[in-house]
Design an enzyme around this catalytic site. Sequence first.
Site, short mmCIF file in Angstrom:
data_model
loop_
_atom_site.label_atom_id
_atom_site.label_comp_id
_atom_site.label_asym_id
_atom_site.label_seq_id
_atom_site.Cartn_x
_atom_site.Cartn_y
_atom_site.Cartn_z
N ASN A 10 0.86 -1.18 0.00
CA ASN A 10 0.00 0.00 0.00
C ASN A 10 0.90 1.23 0.00
O ASN A 10 1.55 1.53 1.00
CB ASN A 10 -0.88 -0.06 1.27
CG ASN A 10 -1.69 1.21 1.48
OD1 ASN A 10 -1.75 2.08 0.61
ND2 ASN A 10 -2.30 1.33 2.65
N TRP A 11 0.95 1.90 -1.13
CA TRP A 11 1.89 3.03 -1.27
C TRP A 11 1.35 4.31 -0.64
O TRP A 11 2.05 5.33 -0.62
CB TRP A 11 2.24 3.26 -2.74
CG TRP A 11 2.96 2.11 -3.40
CD1 TRP A 11 3.35 0.92 -2.81
CD2 TRP A 11 3.42 2.03 -4.76
NE1 TRP A 11 3.99 0.11 -3.72
CE2 TRP A 11 4.05 0.77 -4.93
CE3 TRP A 11 3.35 2.89 -5.85
CZ2 TRP A 11 4.61 0.37 -6.14
CZ3 TRP A 11 3.90 2.48 -7.08
CH2 TRP A 11 4.53 1.24 -7.20
N LYS A 12 0.13 4.28 -0.18
CA LYS A 12 -0.50 5.44 0.47
C LYS A 12 -0.29 6.70 -0.38
O LYS A 12 -0.35 6.64 -1.60
CB LYS A 12 0.03 5.59 1.89
CG LYS A 12 -0.18 4.31 2.71
CD LYS A 12 0.02 4.48 4.18
CE LYS A 12 -0.24 3.15 4.88
NZ LYS A 12 -0.13 3.23 6.32
N HIS A 95 -9.50 0.94 5.14
CA HIS A 95 -8.19 1.13 5.79
C HIS A 95 -8.37 2.03 7.01
O HIS A 95 -9.20 2.93 7.02
CB HIS A 95 -7.19 1.76 4.80
CG HIS A 95 -5.80 1.75 5.34
ND1 HIS A 95 -5.34 2.72 6.20
CD2 HIS A 95 -4.79 0.86 5.21
CE1 HIS A 95 -4.10 2.42 6.55
NE2 HIS A 95 -3.74 1.31 5.95
N GLU A 97 -6.80 4.45 8.07
CA GLU A 97 -6.69 5.89 7.80
C GLU A 97 -7.99 6.42 7.21
O GLU A 97 -8.35 7.58 7.45
CB GLU A 97 -5.47 6.14 6.90
CG GLU A 97 -4.17 5.97 7.68
CD GLU A 97 -3.02 5.37 6.91
OE1 GLU A 97 -3.00 5.48 5.67
OE2 GLU A 97 -2.12 4.79 7.55
N GLU A 167 -5.26 -5.16 10.66
CA GLU A 167 -4.23 -4.15 10.91
C GLU A 167 -4.53 -3.44 12.23
O GLU A 167 -5.32 -2.49 12.26
CB GLU A 167 -4.21 -3.12 9.78
CG GLU A 167 -3.96 -3.72 8.41
CD GLU A 167 -3.44 -2.69 7.43
OE1 GLU A 167 -2.35 -2.91 6.90
OE2 GLU A 167 -4.10 -1.66 7.21
N GLY A 173 2.52 2.05 10.96
CA GLY A 173 3.45 3.17 10.80
C GLY A 173 4.15 3.57 12.10
O GLY A 173 4.79 4.61 12.18
N SER A 213 3.51 -2.31 10.41
CA SER A 213 4.96 -2.37 10.59
C SER A 213 5.56 -3.73 10.21
O SER A 213 6.46 -4.23 10.88
CB SER A 213 5.34 -1.98 12.02
OG SER A 213 4.93 -0.65 12.30
N GLY A 234 2.87 -1.14 4.37
CA GLY A 234 2.85 0.29 4.08
C GLY A 234 4.26 0.81 3.85
O GLY A 234 4.80 0.76 2.75
N GLY A 235 4.87 1.31 4.91
CA GLY A 235 6.18 1.96 4.80
C GLY A 235 7.21 1.13 4.05
O GLY A 235 7.95 1.64 3.19
P1 PGA Z 1 2.84 0.16 7.78
O1 PGA Z 1 1.38 0.36 7.15
O2 PGA Z 1 3.41 -1.10 7.17
O3 PGA Z 1 3.61 1.39 7.41
O4 PGA Z 1 2.67 0.01 9.27
C1 PGA Z 1 0.52 -0.72 6.92
C2 PGA Z 1 -0.79 -0.22 6.37
O5 PGA Z 1 -1.29 0.82 6.84
O6 PGA Z 1 -1.38 -0.84 5.46
#
Ligand code: PGA
Length: 250
Positions: A10-12, A95, A97, A167, A173, A213, A234-235
């Site tokens: 997920n490149w956000k 998600h 967010e 998640e 994150g 993470s 994500g990251g």
């Molecule tokens: P993260 O994000 O790997 O940076 O913790 C995961 C996500 O929100 O899908």
Amino acid sequence: MTRPYYIAGNWKMHKTRAEAAELAVALVDQLKDGKHKYLVAPGFTLLETVAPIVKGTNIRLGAQNCAAEEQGAHTGEVSVLQLKDLGVQTVILGHSERRHIYKEDDALINKKLKLALAHGFEVILCIGELLEEREAGKAEAVCETQTVKGLEGVAVADLGRIVIAYEPVWAIGTGKTATPEDADAIHAFVRGVIAKLYGQAAAEAIIIQYGGSVKPENAAQLMAKENIDGALVGGAALKAGAFVPIAKFG
Ligand code: PGA
């Protein structure tokens, strides 16, 4: 039951078109001998750039959200028709967010999910508890509600196009990963929720990814757990040097 592993990036809200193309080209090259199922979900403005790069490879193209309506007067929204036109195959919905920053509730997420299914997409439905919910002993109840309400009205025949991503919000994150044992316990619980809704065979077949993470250093331990079938990253999905070792864990 052996479920395939499914590793999604997920490149956000990161990357320009040139940066996205560079990453997609590197992933196509470095994952061509990968044994699992893969997906990248670039931002909307990057989809047209990334689509031809991943087309025909073992990497699926995902979007990070979609509108709850097919089309119309919805300024700033992106429709499933527009996503389909770009070759998007999968939509990430719910998600944390979207839930917590943009206040999407279960009813809205469910509406989007049914629309996406009706248009032939695979959906990754994200669920997960906040830190205060975990500390109050409510992690299971929150995940159950988000799963049940998110899937309301979905027929068992469509469940093969649903992936769940657990998640825990406190792990996204933050560098804090749920222990493989804690994550596996929730995954097993959610699989039980699916069994109650759709029966044992459907529960055993559904892919449940872990997100929060995930890094090259912890991917193999997480994936070794019986109920963890992949990752939503994500990251660490923003650099081939981090995503590829996760995608080729073990
Ligand atoms: P993260 O994000 O790997 O940076 O913790 C995961 C996500 O929100 O899908």
